[in-house]
Design a protein around this motif. Structure first.
Motif, PDB file in Angstrom:
ATOM      1  N   ASN A  26      14.917   7.187   4.518  1.00 48.61           N
ATOM      2  CA  ASN A  26      14.882   6.225   5.617  1.00 48.61           C
ATOM      3  C   ASN A  26      13.777   6.576   6.612  1.00 48.61           C
ATOM      4  O   ASN A  26      13.976   6.626   7.830  1.00 48.61           O
ATOM      5  N   LYS A  27      12.605   6.846   6.066  1.00 48.29           N
ATOM      6  CA  LYS A  27      11.481   7.325   6.843  1.00 48.29           C
ATOM      7  C   LYS A  27      10.853   6.235   7.701  1.00 48.29           C
ATOM      8  O   LYS A  27      10.776   5.076   7.292  1.00 48.29           O
ATOM      9  N   LYS A  28      10.377   6.643   8.855  1.00 49.67           N
ATOM     10  CA  LYS A  28       9.593   5.731   9.683  1.00 49.67           C
ATOM     11  C   LYS A  28       8.163   5.701   9.131  1.00 49.67           C
ATOM     12  O   LYS A  28       7.536   6.753   8.967  1.00 49.67           O
ATOM     13  N   VAL A  29       7.689   4.514   8.825  1.00 54.00           N
ATOM     14  CA  VAL A  29       6.330   4.383   8.292  1.00 54.00           C
ATOM     15  C   VAL A  29       5.384   4.059   9.451  1.00 54.00           C
ATOM     16  O   VAL A  29       5.584   3.089  10.180  1.00 54.00           O
ATOM     17  N   LEU A  30       4.361   4.885   9.627  1.00 58.84           N
ATOM     18  CA  LEU A  30       3.435   4.681  10.753  1.00 58.84           C
ATOM     19  C   LEU A  30       2.490   3.527  10.454  1.00 58.84           C
ATOM     20  O   LEU A  30       2.130   2.754  11.332  1.00 58.84           O
ATOM     21  N   ALA A  31       2.074   3.456   9.208  1.00 61.53           N
ATOM     22  CA  ALA A  31       1.164   2.392   8.759  1.00 61.53           C
ATOM     23  C   ALA A  31       1.040   2.537   7.252  1.00 61.53           C
ATOM     24  O   ALA A  31       1.564   3.503   6.679  1.00 61.53           O
ATOM     25  N   TYR A  32       0.368   1.584   6.635  1.00 59.56           N
ATOM     26  CA  TYR A  32       0.126   1.673   5.195  1.00 59.56           C
ATOM     27  C   TYR A  32      -1.363   1.816   4.919  1.00 59.56           C
ATOM     28  O   TYR A  32      -2.187   1.187   5.594  1.00 59.56           O
ATOM     29  N   LEU A  33      -1.660   2.645   3.936  1.00 56.85           N
ATOM     30  CA  LEU A  33      -3.024   2.666   3.416  1.00 56.85           C
ATOM     31  C   LEU A  33      -3.064   1.552   2.379  1.00 56.85           C
ATOM     32  O   LEU A  33      -2.461   1.667   1.309  1.00 56.85           O
ATOM     33  N   SER A  34      -3.724   0.462   2.709  1.00 53.35           N
ATOM     34  CA  SER A  34      -3.614  -0.728   1.863  1.00 53.35           C
ATOM     35  C   SER A  34      -4.792  -0.909   0.906  1.00 53.35           C
ATOM     36  O   SER A  34      -4.705  -1.669  -0.048  1.00 53.35           O
ATOM     37  N   GLY A  35      -5.881  -0.214   1.153  1.00 50.91           N
ATOM     38  CA  GLY A  35      -7.020  -0.377   0.248  1.00 50.91           C
ATOM     39  C   GLY A  35      -7.975   0.791   0.353  1.00 50.91           C
ATOM     40  O   GLY A  35      -7.993   1.514   1.351  1.00 50.91           O
ATOM     41  N   GLY A  47       0.827  -1.195   0.000  1.00 49.22           N
ATOM     42  CA  GLY A  47       0.000   0.000   0.000  1.00 49.22           C
ATOM     43  C   GLY A  47       0.859   1.240   0.000  1.00 49.22           C
ATOM     44  O   GLY A  47       2.050   1.191  -0.299  1.00 49.22           O
ATOM     45  N   VAL A  48       0.245   2.355   0.334  1.00 49.57           N
ATOM     46  CA  VAL A  48       0.949   3.636   0.332  1.00 49.57           C
ATOM     47  C   VAL A  48       1.328   3.990   1.765  1.00 49.57           C
ATOM     48  O   VAL A  48       0.512   3.903   2.685  1.00 49.57           O
ATOM     49  N   ALA A  49       2.587   4.397   1.942  1.00 52.15           N
ATOM     50  CA  ALA A  49       3.111   4.649   3.295  1.00 52.15           C
ATOM     51  C   ALA A  49       2.527   5.917   3.901  1.00 52.15           C
ATOM     52  O   ALA A  49       2.444   6.961   3.243  1.00 52.15           O
ATOM     53  N   VAL A  81       0.231  12.426   6.093  1.00 53.17           N
ATOM     54  CA  VAL A  81       1.223  12.567   5.032  1.00 53.17           C
ATOM     55  C   VAL A  81       1.414  11.199   4.396  1.00 53.17           C
ATOM     56  O   VAL A  81       1.684  10.213   5.094  1.00 53.17           O
ATOM     57  N   LEU A  82       1.211  11.128   3.077  1.00 52.90           N
ATOM     58  CA  LEU A  82       1.468   9.895   2.338  1.00 52.90           C
ATOM     59  C   LEU A  82       2.731  10.102   1.512  1.00 52.90           C
ATOM     60  O   LEU A  82       2.925  11.172   0.924  1.00 52.90           O
ATOM     61  N   GLU A  83       3.587   9.074   1.480  1.00 57.13           N
ATOM     62  CA  GLU A  83       4.814   9.219   0.700  1.00 57.13           C
ATOM     63  C   GLU A  83       5.065   7.982  -0.152  1.00 57.13           C
ATOM     64  O   GLU A  83       4.684   6.862   0.215  1.00 57.13           O
ATOM     65  N   SER A  84       5.733   8.207  -1.274  1.00 59.66           N
ATOM     66  CA  SER A  84       6.060   7.094  -2.169  1.00 59.66           C
ATOM     67  C   SER A  84       7.125   6.221  -1.521  1.00 59.66           C
ATOM     68  O   SER A  84       7.889   6.681  -0.661  1.00 59.66           O
ATOM     69  N   ASP A  85       7.200   4.976  -1.967  1.00 63.00           N
ATOM     70  CA  ASP A  85       8.225   4.068  -1.443  1.00 63.00           C
ATOM     71  C   ASP A  85       9.625   4.629  -1.682  1.00 63.00           C
ATOM     72  O   ASP A  85      10.522   4.469  -0.846  1.00 63.00           O
ATOM     73  N   ALA A  86       9.780   5.303  -2.817  1.00 60.24           N
ATOM     74  CA  ALA A  86      11.098   5.866  -3.136  1.00 60.24           C
ATOM     75  C   ALA A  86      11.522   6.911  -2.106  1.00 60.24           C
ATOM     76  O   ALA A  86      12.668   6.912  -1.647  1.00 60.24           O
ATOM     77  N   VAL A  87      10.602   7.792  -1.736  1.00 60.95           N
ATOM     78  CA  VAL A  87      10.935   8.820  -0.741  1.00 60.95           C
ATOM     79  C   VAL A  87      11.201   8.177   0.617  1.00 60.95           C
ATOM     80  O   VAL A  87      12.151   8.541   1.326  1.00 60.95           O
ATOM     81  N   THR A 100     -14.691   3.424   1.769  1.00 59.93           N
ATOM     82  CA  THR A 100     -14.027   2.538   2.718  1.00 59.93           C
ATOM     83  C   THR A 100     -12.518   2.675   2.544  1.00 59.93           C
ATOM     84  O   THR A 100     -12.028   2.733   1.416  1.00 59.93           O
ATOM     85  N   LEU A 101     -11.813   2.755   3.663  1.00 61.24           N
ATOM     86  CA  LEU A 101     -10.355   2.764   3.637  1.00 61.24           C
ATOM     87  C   LEU A 101      -9.850   1.577   4.444  1.00 61.24           C
ATOM     88  O   LEU A 101     -10.446   1.222   5.468  1.00 61.24           O
ATOM     89  N   LEU A 102      -8.756   0.969   3.999  1.00 61.01           N
ATOM     90  CA  LEU A 102      -8.123  -0.112   4.761  1.00 61.01           C
ATOM     91  C   LEU A 102      -6.721   0.327   5.159  1.00 61.01           C
ATOM     92  O   LEU A 102      -5.967   0.840   4.336  1.00 61.01           O
ATOM     93  N   PHE A 103      -6.412   0.128   6.429  1.00 62.99           N
ATOM     94  CA  PHE A 103      -5.096   0.489   6.943  1.00 62.99           C
ATOM     95  C   PHE A 103      -4.398  -0.774   7.442  1.00 62.99           C
ATOM     96  O   PHE A 103      -5.029  -1.621   8.087  1.00 62.99           O
ATOM     97  N   SER A 104      -3.108  -0.898   7.157  1.00 58.09           N
ATOM     98  CA  SER A 104      -2.371  -2.090   7.561  1.00 58.09           C
ATOM     99  C   SER A 104      -1.093  -1.710   8.283  1.00 58.09           C
ATOM    100  O   SER A 104      -0.494  -0.658   8.022  1.00 58.09           O
ATOM    101  N   LYS A 105      -0.699  -2.610   9.181  1.00 53.57           N
ATOM    102  CA  LYS A 105       0.464  -2.380  10.035  1.00 53.57           C
ATOM    103  C   LYS A 105       1.730  -2.259   9.191  1.00 53.57           C
ATOM    104  O   LYS A 105       1.882  -2.959   8.203  1.00 53.57           O
ATOM    105  N   SER A 106       2.616  -1.401   9.616  1.00 50.62           N
ATOM    106  CA  SER A 106       3.859  -1.245   8.854  1.00 50.62           C
ATOM    107  C   SER A 106       4.839  -2.341   9.237  1.00 50.62           C
ATOM    108  O   SER A 106       4.742  -2.925  10.295  1.00 50.62           O
TER     109      SER A 106
END
Lengths: 85, 354, 398
Positions: free
Chosen positions: C240-249, C4-6, C229-235, C392-398
């Motif tokens: 070396n960002k800490k990801v709080l969770a992912y928006l998975s759906g 998903g998106v970080a 704040v959503l960021e691309s995997d590249a950023v 509907t939004l789905l959030f998943s653990k980082s």
């Protein structure tokens, strides 16, 4: 009672913007909702405000409207029995 | 990546643009500061029972979308995306006035319900019984372009194949008065209001609804391919040229590849400089077109601009009434649109012949 | 969609707290923010309760360091405060370092000022500066100004699902490569306009809202703002960002049933959940907690409950509505509940559905009423609005 019915028909047509319907088209016992005039739940809320504003009748629960707004006949009867203005 | 084709259009505006050939019945009105809507036949499209609660913006949206879908020959949509900067002003004002005038008593719900920004999109869905994706963008002059960006992404990603997208604004009494008080609408009795020869601030306003059917397949009714859209919240005049060039570069093009540019001139001397800096500079040798003298200004007037550009590409003809300069392109392969509103909400849109 | 998106930053201001931490503490300590209204003069003062942020416009303006002649609506001020927090939380020092966007959501925009000065505008020019802060887009412009952000800025308004849709668009823009980073969320201030509007629909409770209770009487309105704040995997990788969770759906569908009411069977809600599952590749059985829309109106909770049963069958996970804490914050609701969903993942907690007493007669499912600690890997969050708009939004653990 007849005057009240006539008044209600005019008001309903006006308040609910029923442009294509004339007073003569509405019979006292026609259902207002569903197959009759085709009114819906938003119209019911409009009618509740009309009861309050014009006849001093307050309905707390929109569900109460269901029985009252069956037809012009039921509305007129309820209003004449409960009106405060 | 799938392509994005404009396969149907419907336009309700201050011009007669429904059931008529492209710009056939144009009237250039330079005497009014608010151009009146050319009211379409609502009854032809909307049953009276359904129309009884609708303000004109909703009705115009339904009419424009109806004709766009009819032209494209589509009945099922994968998404409905609407842009409206000011939303449903008429019902907002109606409810707000009643609230103030009656001191919060005896209010009825109809105008409140209809005041919601997504009323147009919701009513189109309700009328079509369409359960698909339904978004409404409300960001000033990029409301429509935001809708295009969203639609294009969904076609690219193959999440959708047929999308209805459009822009709607309606004029309401108080809002129009307020915009005159602030000078955003030109004052009354200052006519004539020429867009290109203006020496006053503010703009002539109007309203309208323009809808498009975007699809991933080319068909007989196709107007043009929608190649790309980009938006910026704010730019300095000096930055516009570089942004334009990078936008074109992103599409493998340079200014020389552009056959005509459609500019959003609205006669506001404070901000038309954004266009002239390009018109006198990098686009000097490009055919320049304008349209707000026909449509008036409103937050989604740029949808009228895209409607114009789509026709020019399809018909390979740019009526003289659109001309800003004397340059004439031999043909119209690539058309660029640039719009901004009061120095904000800039958009570049690229369409091409296909 | 892979993970998903970080999500790398969050900010929030609501009636239960002025920061992410304060909101979380209130949630786990069962401290609701529903009170009598103070900042707005209304004839309904004694018959409604609201989730109000107990700060005046003056205090908010001071917090943002605005000049006295500013033309910020309350909605814009709340939004700017939450968005700034989110950007700080993500450790962003240069907002234009990457291709960055802002997607805001609001339903009332600057209505709080318009309703105050509606008749004054013609009389004097004292407050005319607020005319230009009425439209919804002005809120996003103000937030962008506060962040110093130059780029793609837009606003979504689909009534009470607005912020979910802003988050959804942000995720698409990242996935599509159009942006590297995007600040997404929503903001809505309380206004007489919405108070009276919901009043006319007869769906305002005269007491504390009780989602999924058989005797529920309607909703409490609230005000809030939250941004992520959503960021691309590249950023994320590069910094070396800490990801709080992912928006998975994510999913959006239309009920196409009625202008304001949801369908009996919750068609739109069911479809939006189904789409979110499809995008994420997750199954209903993967979901550990549902943060329900749960407004406590008779219609919503019945329709949503039925849609949940349709989507989850006999295995409905723990679910709760956090509206008894915050009230229904309209266009901000999905954003504050996105923050709560991420906090649920990070801390392994299911929030209590306060005020619940009696199960609904129409079905057997009941909400979680006590704070529950458990491992949570995936959260589903619903938001529904007028015009049949269901998200509907789905959030998943980082």
């Amino acid at each position: 009672m007849e005057a009240l019915k006539q008044e209600l028909k005019e008001k309903i047509i006006d308040v609910l913007n029923l442009e294509d319907i004339a007073v003569e088209d509405v019979n006292d016992n026609d259902p207002l909702f569903g197959d009759g005039l085709g009114l819906d739940s938003i119209d019911a809320l409009e009618l509740i405000v009309m009861l309050d504003k014009d006849y001093g009748i307050k309905l707390a629960d929109p569900k109460e409207g269901k029985a009252i707004f069956q037809s012009i006949e039921t509305m007129a009867k309820y209003i004449s029995e409960n009106r405060t203005k | 990546m799938k392509k994005c084709y404009i396969n149907g259009t419907g336009c309700v505006s201050s011009q007669k643009t429904i059931n008529t050939a492209f710009l056939q019945d144009i009237i250039v009105n330079e005497n009014e500061n608010v151009l009146e809507l050319s009211v379409p036949d609502y009854k032809e499209v909307i049953p009276p029972a359904a129309a009884r609660r609708m303000a004109k913006g909703v009705k115009n949206g339904i009419v424009a979308s109806h004709w766009a879908m009819k032209e494209a020959g589509v009945h099922n949509l994968d998404a409905i995306i609407t842009g409206t900067g000011m939303g449903c002003c008429i019902d907002s004002e109606k409810f707000l006035k009643a609230l103030i005038d009656n001191k919060e008593e005896f209010l009825t719900p109809t105008s409140f319900i209809q005041s919601t920004h997504n009323t147009v999109g919701g009513q189109i869905a309700l009328g079509l019984e369409c359960k698909a994706y339904n978004f409404t963008y409300v960001n000033g002059a990029v409301s429509f372009e935001s809708s295009l960006i969203d639609a294009k992404m969904q076609l690219d990603e193959e999440e959708a194949a047929t999308i209805l997208v459009g822009g709607v604004e309606e004029n309401a009494e108080a809002t129009t008065n307020f915009l005159q008080l602030t000078g955003i609408i030109k004052p009354k009795e200052q006519s004539s209001y020429s867009v290109l020869d203006s020496d006053t601030t503010g703009a002539v306003f109007s309203e309208g609804a323009v809808f498009f059917v975007l699809e991933d397949d080319k068909k007989e009714t196709t107007y043009a391919e929608l190649n790309d859209v980009t938006i910026y919240n704010t730019l300095e005049k000096e930055e516009v040229e570089a942004k334009l060039e990078s936008f074109l570069k992103g599409n493998g093009l340079s200014v020389n590849d552009i056959d005509a540019v459609v500019l959003g001139y609205n006669g506001d001397t404070l901000y038309d400089g954004y266009y002239t800096i390009l018109a006198d500079g990098v686009l000097k040798n490009t055919q320049q077109l304008y349209y707000k003298h026909l449509s008036g200004e409103f937050n989604t007037a740029s949808a009228f601009g895209l409607w114009v550009a789509s026709h020019v590409v399809k018909l390979q003809e740019a009526p003289e009434v659109l001309s800003v300069n004397d340059v004439k392109a031999a043909g119209y392969k690539n058309i660029l649109l640039y719009n901004q509103y009061r120095g904000k909400d800039h958009s570049f849109t690229l369409v091409s012949q296909c | 969609m892979s993970r998903g998106v970080a999500i790398t930053g969050m900010g929030i201001i609501s009636s239960i707290g002025n920061s992410v931490e304060e909101n979380f503490n209130a949630l786990i300590q069962s401290k609701p923010g529903i009170t009598v209204i103070e900042n707005i003069t209304t004839v309904h003062k004694n018959v409604i309760k609201v989730g109000e942020i107990k700060k005046t416009n003056g205090q908010l303006a001071a917090e943002l360091g605005l000049a006295a002649d500013n033309n910020y609506s309350r909605t814009a001020m709340l939004g700017a405060i939450a968005a700034k927090q989110a950007v700080n939380n993500a450790g962003i020092t240069d907002i234009n370092e990457f291709n960055t966007g802002l997607i805001s959501a609001t339903s009332v925009g600057g209505m709080d000022m318009t309703e105050r000065f509606f008749y004054d505008y013609a009389e004097s020019d004292e407050h005319r500066r607020y005319i230009l802060s009425h439209d919804a887009g002005d809120v996003a412009h103000k937030i962008a100004d506060q962040l110093g952000l130059k780029g793609l800025v837009t606003t979504i308004s689909t009534a009470c699902s607005s912020a979910a849709n802003a988050i959804m668009l942000g995720a698409r823009l990242i996935k599509n490569g159009k942006l590297d980073r995007v600040i997404v969320g929503g903001t809505d201030a309380l206004s007489k306009f919405t108070i009276n509007g919901f009043k006319t629909l007869m769906i305002l409770s005269d007491t504390y809202n009780t989602p999924f209770d058989n005797d529920r009487k309607g909703l409490n309105l609230g005000e809030a703002a939250a941004f992520l704040v959503l960021e691309s995997d590249a950023v994320v990788k590069q910094q070396n960002k800490k990801v709080l969770a992912y928006l998975s759906g994510y999913g959006n569908a239309n009920d196409a049933y009625h202008q304001t009411a949801s369908s009996e069977n919750g068609d739109g809600a069911f479809l939006s959940m189904e789409k979110a599952f499809k995008i994420s590749g997750l199954a209903p059985s993967d979901i550990d907690y549902i943060n329900a829309h749960g407004t406590a109106t008779p219609n919503n909770d019945l329709s949503e409950g039925r849609a949940i049963i349709r989507a989850f069958g006999n295995n409905v996970p723990e679910f709760s509505s956090t509206k008894p804490f915050t009230g229904h914050t309209l266009a901000a609701a999905a954003a504050i509940e996105a923050v709560y969903s991420v906090l649920a993942l990070q801390n392994g907690v299911v929030y209590p559905n306060l005020n619940f007493k009696t199960p609904m007669e129409e079905f057997d499912i009941v909400p979680q009423t006590e704070l529950k600690e458990k491992e949570i890997n995936h959260v589903l969050s619903n938001s529904f609005g007028f015009g049949g708009n269901c998200s509907t939004l789905l959030f998943s653990k980082s």
